[in-house]
Scaffold this motif. Structure first.
Motif, PDB file in Angstrom:
ATOM      1  N   VAL A 138      33.435  29.525  25.992  1.00  0.00           N
ATOM      2  CA  VAL A 138      34.622  30.214  25.944  1.00  0.00           C
ATOM      3  C   VAL A 138      34.370  31.786  25.138  1.00  0.00           C
ATOM      4  O   VAL A 138      34.808  32.813  25.854  1.00  0.00           O
ATOM      5  N   SER A 152      33.960  39.410  29.504  1.00  0.00           N
ATOM      6  CA  SER A 152      35.193  39.868  30.079  1.00  0.00           C
ATOM      7  C   SER A 152      35.491  41.322  29.210  1.00  0.00           C
ATOM      8  O   SER A 152      35.788  42.352  29.952  1.00  0.00           O
ATOM      9  N   LEU A 153      35.386  41.237  28.001  1.00  0.00           N
ATOM     10  CA  LEU A 153      35.620  42.663  27.269  1.00  0.00           C
ATOM     11  C   LEU A 153      34.905  43.649  27.465  1.00  0.00           C
ATOM     12  O   LEU A 153      35.367  44.902  27.601  1.00  0.00           O
ATOM     13  N   ASP A 173      32.286  34.083  27.677  1.00  0.00           N
ATOM     14  CA  ASP A 173      33.346  34.417  28.787  1.00  0.00           C
ATOM     15  C   ASP A 173      34.105  35.270  28.465  1.00  0.00           C
ATOM     16  O   ASP A 173      34.409  36.427  29.137  1.00  0.00           O
ATOM     17  N   VAL A 174      34.749  35.307  27.212  1.00  0.00           N
ATOM     18  CA  VAL A 174      35.749  36.433  26.554  1.00  0.00           C
ATOM     19  C   VAL A 174      34.937  37.733  26.271  1.00  0.00           C
ATOM     20  O   VAL A 174      35.426  38.763  26.694  1.00  0.00           O
TER      21      VAL A 174
END
Lengths: 247, 247, 247, 247, 247, 247
Positions: free
Chosen positions: F91, F98-99, F94-95
């Motif tokens: 998690v 994305s950022l 992935d975050v």
């Protein structure tokens, strides 16, 4: 509907065998120029809260904190905060495992984002094969008995109307009309029943599937009430169909 | 429609940029007492072959050997040979990666087994996000424009009729009527749009979702013709919608 | 030898405890300019069918549908449809798990493609450590007792002769002689017992390890008969050595 | 042969483009009642050191510290310290990746334990497909040109003789004769070329494949010298065959 | 302290229930221009051997061969041989699983490399949750009761002094002073308690965190004695606190 | 501090290159009989909001929705909703991915739960090695410069005081004193610097590490103010140290 986050662990344990654990899942992703990143999360939580209000305490629901991130890999071109499919799948199975360890026998996932559907369905299927539970899963917009198959679109009339009703200050006005051009293939497949996924389609389509400029708070209020009724009825049905799954 | 398995590698390479690679996927799983394990695989291949016959050479199709195993974890109680969801997902992505390396830009998965749908959809979505391709995916029974949402059931009237038409010697007769009792929750959810998965449901339901005793070869021939027409039209539509995805 | 795909699940269950489940595995990969992509799959299936004909019903064999895709990452430069090593491993273990759940205690993998050997061996070893079974694995070309260590090569005299015998129409004639040049290091290591793998070796070597221009149908018929006898004897030996592994 | 562990990073970098990096891999596992757990690790290191002494500096070898743990899942019944196959595979690929990042273009794995062979071969194949390198892999006992296919067994005459020669104090004497009974199926397959793996076979076979009671230091000295010569020749051959892979 | 690698499997089994299994873990990575790649491995083994000498046989320790590779991804720019975090985690859990299968109930990991700490801690936590054991983990430099929180740096005064004491011939002299410039953020965070990781920081910082030019063998001898005392006391404490975890 | 969930994607994009993205992470786990499941999540969010109020707009912070679930496998015995370590790690990565895709170059994770620390640290390290970013990570309780190493305990005086200050209605009163007995080994290790993890320790220890009965709202207000100041200063320091990491 009580909030798991506010309960002590003994209160959760006591509720587990009879109650339904409810997990809302949403997303953080682009919603065109006029809606905020968290639109899907806000809407699924609003519909769920409204539905719970219609249920007047039966069945007992224990609501988990919503998962604010979903599978939005198709929106990474536009600032999404996204989980890969296998990560979302792992989060769901970990949460389900935890709930069953705590004594729950019935879990319902309520989804606010189309991109979560495959992994949500895969996760509840996989979990119910290996664990003695009854699992439910639904997307909040797809439960209106009068129009069960409707596809309400992304950042268009449907979601914008709902946001006018739920968080009007977060809608940037005026909402621009959608540029002319064909709807994207993933939304309007060239043949019924055929899934078509094409590289770069979301970027070509712009951020919305349909025109949001005619959305209104009145429409949103009607949509919200109808979706909440649909979800409330779905929860009642799930409860009735699985009441023998109590612990 | 040419068979990839019979072509030399140069012939495959030459076909790649313009043709559509077609991958049938099936299953090996229980189909009650009267149908064979490979029913889903046989039916998807029969419908695909019939559909190809209707297309008279345009678009050009390169048919891969069918994947004979699918995701049938819910049938392991009854002799299925099944891939776990993540294995099926990996097989599909490996095949897609290979095809693109060979020069294909368009791939269509034609599915014969309901249990494959989540992973099939997840795989084509994931692949089209990272690779410049147009991916199609469908289940052969869901393409009849007159009845796009039909759910034809498992080992019941629909599949038995088709097997009478396609492989009559493999149907064990007489076909016993389905025992009385409610249809399983995964087939008839208690609310439209709600997915319900309950532990042990397939075993409780017996091997079939509905009564197969009234199935017939005539019905099967009609169903086969209609499904083949539906698939042929879906392929034409896919070709037209993605013709600018040529290599 | 009965086909699992044509049996009902109860027939599979009844066979499971005494029979040997047989899984052929092949590949879809380049075989020079004159042989088709599916050569390995076709040959392993032909040898297995011939071997089964020699066994006259004992031991009882239940043949699974062949896995048409194998590990051919080294042929991706030339249109292979390939599974990554870990995917092939996962497919094999899933199939083994399914078979044991169905009641089988003995499984034999018959391989048609050199690139599958490591994962085939790793999978049967791993599975037999955790499950009470007897697992067999072999490559069809390596079972001739008169020449057990022979390395017959890829797309050369051996496979081309066999294809003349089994699927003559699929051999593109005339077959060109192999260009001059050293045999690749993976086929002729610089020291006995040493494995050498060098980047780009397959592309440098062209598609074949040795010259196929002298292959003939007569040689192929002899090779086929000998390989079928070898496999039949191997199956009898496996049956005798593991007959106490019945369920 | 220099030890990587004793070099500074600049010395490693300077050596990388021309030298061959050599990684010994062993195991910690039962070797009957008379040999120590680390037998395989000790023997591969002894043979490698002896071979390096025969090479007199050409080619240049950079020896990595040996991996003391291997894949010994089949010996967990008897106190092995074992890596699962996928862990061993990951360790090898991580080491290879590191070496290439440091500038090496040629890597040789020298193995002391039969259970490592599948993953060693799979790892060098996989790595040479994705990286511009020349990879070698061998098991130290399988390189004698006079007897290339010999299978020397586990904790029997071969390994015990070698340990008498290399670490005589670690052999517990007297060595008991092997109990009567058939050799295990994994060591003596019922048909040449057939791999047979049966649950519990190692425990049934006792800890050794053959009788060690006649082993001697003299035999061990001869075996050691022959294996060192074989490995030295294999290294020279690898160097000659891949000398154009320099960086 | 006995060496597992020199014991027979029965000796390991007999020791298992009462003894503590001790696993040293190190690294192969750059240590500036004056220290060798294996510095961390050599130092943790030296401190452990010295500590064992102070314990005079109680508690009983079974020392595993050290893991010579660690997590050094941050040093790949400079010739490290490194395991990815998930690989190190897998190795540790496989070793722990093996030890428990052999009968050990207490395991202590002694670490020589800062980059291993997260995975070492994560692995012992995870393992102790699923298995009935007592797990210990420490870094050899952090156990001095007089200075428990000290951060001794990489390739600077601390490690260089220790290497002068332990392997003086492996220190390349004279040791150059560290170039001027701020210490890297990962070593001197801008706020106490804050972890800061910045891309390229190790390369910017050069290979050392602090100046090694004043290191000496005398300081090293003192540091070694103090660290060995600290580790010996930690082992005694671990033994006392977990003595009821005997098998 | 603006909320990402309320921004449009263009607003996020515009902020990305200069602002710091802040991700709070918490847990849902037992906090003895008197505190709610979501205590860690509520406290980290309260401290973060208070800290943001002290910063008066510089540096610019974009706050992500908090991750309400953390790694609480050690509390599954008592109704936790927990992610496995590898899921939390996935998690976070992935975050972060994305950022960075959205244009952020600086990310700060603010943690409210001790069980998240290993994976938080591992994730920021791993990410900063492969991506050109500056990553920060901290636990809100560990930033008080006057007492940087404090270990405030679980469900004891520290957290209970803070909850009296932040969500007094959620504290069940009267708070029972902690039963007599030694503090658990994971909280009070037998030697400084030694990590000890023992199976079943949390259940033996009861739900709290220390006595909460003397907690008070006044203490909580002081703790909250101090922690908010510490976090505000840490954020300022992170901003200053990494201001050259702007996009």
């Amino acid at each position: 509907m009580r909030q798991l986050t506010e309960l002590t662990w003994r209160e959760v344990r006591e509720a587990g065998s009879g109650a339904i654990a409810v997990l809302p899942i949403g997303s953080q992703e682009q919603h065109a120029a006029h809606l905020p990143m968290g639109t899907d999360t806000m809407l699924v939580e609003a519909v769920l809260d409204r539905a719970a209000g219609l249920l007047t305490g039966s069945p007992e629901l224990i609501r988990l904190p919503g998962l604010p991130f979903g599978h939005s890999q198709h929106h990474l071109f536009a600032a999404a905060v996204s989980l890969r499919p296998q990560t979302l799948h792992a989060v769901l199975l970990d949460v389900f495992d935890s709930l069953v360890t705590s004594g729950f026998r019935r879990v319902l996932v309520v989804n606010g984002h189309g991109g979560n559907e495959e992994m949500m369905r895969a996760a509840v299927k996989e979990f119910a094969l290996r664990t003695d539970v009854a699992m439910g899963a639904c997307s909040y917009w797809a439960l209106d008995p009068a129009d069960p198959g409707s596809s309400p679109g992304h950042a268009g009339w449907f979601e914008t109307s709902l946001m006018y009703a739920v968080h009007p200050k977060l809608v940037r006005v005026p909402v621009a009309p959608r540029p002319a051009g064909p709807e994207p293939l993933f939304h309007r497949p060239p043949h019924p029943g055929l899934v078509v996924e094409r590289y770069g389609e979301w970027a070509r389509a712009g951020g919305a599937t349909d025109d949001a400029s005619q959305a209104s708070a009145d429409s949103g209020a009607e949509l919200l009430a109808a979706r909440a009724r649909g979800l409330a009825e779905a929860i009642r049905s799930f409860d009735a169909a699985t009441s023998d799954s109590h612990g």
